[in-house]
Design an enzyme around this catalytic site. Structure first.
Site, PDB file in Angstrom:
ATOM      1  N   HIS A  39     -42.310 -12.157  16.384  1.00 37.63           N
ATOM      2  CA  HIS A  39     -42.221 -12.534  17.767  1.00 37.63           C
ATOM      3  C   HIS A  39     -43.406 -12.171  18.686  1.00 37.63           C
ATOM      4  CE1 HIS A  39     -37.612 -13.380  17.263  1.00 37.63           C
ATOM      5  NE2 HIS A  39     -38.266 -14.214  16.509  1.00 37.63           N
ATOM      6  N   ASN A  75     -26.145  -1.608  10.842  1.00 41.46           N
ATOM      7  CA  ASN A  75     -25.726  -2.170  12.367  1.00 41.46           C
ATOM      8  C   ASN A  75     -24.526  -1.408  12.610  1.00 41.46           C
ATOM      9  OD1 ASN A  75     -25.271  -3.859  14.502  1.00 41.46           O
ATOM     10  ND2 ASN A  75     -26.649  -5.092  13.897  1.00 41.46           N
TER      11      ASN A  75
HETATM   12  P1  OAD Z   1     -29.773  -8.603  19.716  1.00 43.54           P
HETATM   13  O1  OAD Z   1     -30.164  -8.010  21.113  1.00 43.54           O
HETATM   14  O2  OAD Z   1     -29.429  -9.854  19.619  1.00 43.54           O
HETATM   15  O3  OAD Z   1     -29.085  -7.736  18.800  1.00 43.54           O
HETATM   16  C1  OAD Z   1     -29.357  -6.302  18.516  1.00 43.54           C
HETATM   17  C2  OAD Z   1     -28.319  -5.861  17.346  1.00 43.54           C
HETATM   18  O4  OAD Z   1     -28.684  -4.290  17.302  1.00 43.54           O
HETATM   19  C3  OAD Z   1     -26.934  -6.143  17.634  1.00 43.54           C
HETATM   20  O5  OAD Z   1     -26.442  -6.539  16.400  1.00 43.54           O
HETATM   21  C4  OAD Z   1     -26.512  -4.346  17.811  1.00 43.54           C
HETATM   22  O6  OAD Z   1     -25.157  -4.542  17.173  1.00 43.54           O
HETATM   23  C5  OAD Z   1     -27.322  -3.775  16.864  1.00 43.54           C
HETATM   24  N1  OAD Z   1     -27.770  -2.251  17.482  1.00 43.54           N
HETATM   25  C6  OAD Z   1     -27.597  -1.866  18.715  1.00 43.54           C
HETATM   26  N2  OAD Z   1     -28.085  -0.614  18.499  1.00 43.54           N
HETATM   27  C7  OAD Z   1     -28.336  -0.149  17.462  1.00 43.54           C
HETATM   28  C8  OAD Z   1     -28.707   1.090  16.353  1.00 43.54           C
HETATM   29  N3  OAD Z   1     -28.623   1.997  17.299  1.00 43.54           N
HETATM   30  N4  OAD Z   1     -28.862   0.946  15.125  1.00 43.54           N
HETATM   31  C9  OAD Z   1     -28.353  -0.448  14.750  1.00 43.54           C
HETATM   32  N5  OAD Z   1     -28.005  -1.532  15.261  1.00 43.54           N
HETATM   33  C10 OAD Z   1     -27.986  -1.454  16.610  1.00 43.54           C
HETATM   34  O7  OAD Z   1     -31.378  -8.464  18.991  1.00 43.54           O
HETATM   35  P2  OAD Z   1     -32.176  -9.230  18.008  1.00 43.54           P
HETATM   36  O8  OAD Z   1     -31.438  -9.730  17.107  1.00 43.54           O
HETATM   37  O9  OAD Z   1     -33.373  -8.436  17.693  1.00 43.54           O
HETATM   38  O10 OAD Z   1     -36.814 -13.045  20.458  1.00 43.54           O
HETATM   39  O11 OAD Z   1     -32.744 -10.517  18.839  1.00 43.54           O
HETATM   40  C11 OAD Z   1     -33.491 -11.395  18.312  1.00 43.54           C
HETATM   41  C12 OAD Z   1     -34.287 -12.039  19.144  1.00 43.54           C
HETATM   42  O12 OAD Z   1     -33.725 -12.691  20.437  1.00 43.54           O
HETATM   43  C13 OAD Z   1     -35.363 -11.217  19.907  1.00 43.54           C
HETATM   44  O13 OAD Z   1     -36.446 -11.011  18.863  1.00 43.54           O
HETATM   45  C14 OAD Z   1     -35.960 -11.742  20.890  1.00 43.54           C
HETATM   46  C15 OAD Z   1     -34.354 -12.657  21.407  1.00 43.54           C
HETATM   47  O14 OAD Z   1     -34.665 -14.210  21.608  1.00 43.54           O
HETATM   48  C16 OAD Z   1     -38.013 -13.403  21.118  1.00 43.54           C
HETATM   49  O15 OAD Z   1     -38.124 -12.629  22.287  1.00 43.54           O
HETATM   50  C17 OAD Z   1     -38.626 -14.621  20.775  1.00 43.54           C
END
Ligand code: OAD
Ligand code: ZN
Length: 247
Positions: A120, A212
């Site tokens: 990204h 996760n």
């Molecule tokens: P999300 O905010 O959707 O998900 C974060 C995940 O991390 C969740 O499943 C939480 O349960 C988990 N989580 C939180 N704290 C944690 C920890 N300390 N250890 C392990 N897991 C933990 O974030 P992404 O999946 O990265 O894209 O989001 C994907 C994309 O959505 C981003 O890159 C962004 C957004 O649209 C763009 O900007 C293009």
């Protein structure tokens, strides 16, 4: 913390030659970068869907730039956590290792990884809308900032509706299909195409591990589930790999 390993997971850790770690916002949560979704999600406070588009940038470049400069400030002050550092040790433990991240925060690089796939983009990089030239300037004489060529500069991150950086997604799929062990870490598994990498690895025979704090869209395709913070789990996993390999 203690991790209970299944026999199959131990076998996979021992036998794996090619390993992929695919990370999302959760790996940076312990560093203080807000995740996108969930209770503390950034997007509840800032309507990012309305800011992270080229249309928004066209309509109000100053506002979009202000928002990115605000996030850059937050990200500039934070540090990698033990999860980033443990993952940065992994290239030394396997014949082949690839990190793929959806994060734009640079923390894997600061932790010591040089070569990885940023699906990204990167919040520290700017790109000219007209000539495509990139730079890493942080302070700008004009605001919203301009390129040398006179074109408009934008943050070099992927916005809604945009293609992923050329080459990045191809490489991510190639290494995911070819690996024999993949970790999907701190991602909700909602955003495509990144969310298709673990299933692609699985389809090609890899052992897939989810790290996760809660269940996600990807949980059902994973072989092993580690319900823990990545900053706590990865140092333990890396220690275990070293132990198994006698390193
Ligand atoms: P999300 O905010 O959707 O998900 C974060 C995940 O991390 C969740 O499943 C939480 O349960 C988990 N989580 C939180 N704290 C944690 C920890 N300390 N250890 C392990 N897991 C933990 O974030 P992404 O999946 O990265 O894209 O989001 C994907 C994309 O959505 C981003 O890159 C962004 C957004 O649209 C763009 O900007 C293009
Ligand atoms: Zn230019």
């Amino acid at each position: 913390m203690d991790i209970v390993y299944s026999d199959k997971f131990i076998e996979a850790l021992k036998a794996a030659k090619s390993v992929v770690v695919s990370t999302g916002a959760g790996v940076s949560a312990e560093s203080g970068v807000p995740t996108f979704r969930g209770e503390e999600g950034l997007w509840k406070k800032f309507r990012a869907e309305e800011l992270a588009t080229f249309e928004a940038f066209n309509a109000n470049p100053e506002l979009v730039w202000e928002w990115y400069q605000f996030r850059r400030d937050i990200i500039g002050k934070i540090k990698p956590n033990p999860g980033h550092y443990a993952i940065a040790e992994m290239p030394g433990l396997f014949d082949e290792f690839h990190l793929i991240t959806q994060n734009i925060d640079n923390l894997h690089r600061i932790a010591g990884l040089e070569d990885f796939v940023e699906l990204h983009g990167n919040i520290n990089r700017n790109k000219c809308v007209d000539c495509g030239e990139m730079n890493y300037e942080k302070e700008f004489a004009d605001f919203p900032p301009k390129c040398k060529c006179g074109g408009r500069l934008r943050p070099d991150v992927v916005w809604f509706g945009e293609m992923l950086p050329p080459g990045a997604i191809e490489k991510a799929f190639t290494v995911s299909r070819a690996c024999d062990l993949l970790f999907t870490v701190g991602t909700s598994g909602i955003v495509q195409p990144a969310a298709s990498l673990p299933p692609a690895a699985k389809q090609h025979g890899a052992f897939v591990v989810e790290v996760n704090i809660e269940a996600t869209e990807l949980t059902f395709i994973c072989d092993e589930h580690i319900r823990a913070k990545s900053g706590e789990a990865f140092p333990v996993i890396v220690k275990k790999i070293k132990e198994l390999k006698g390193i």
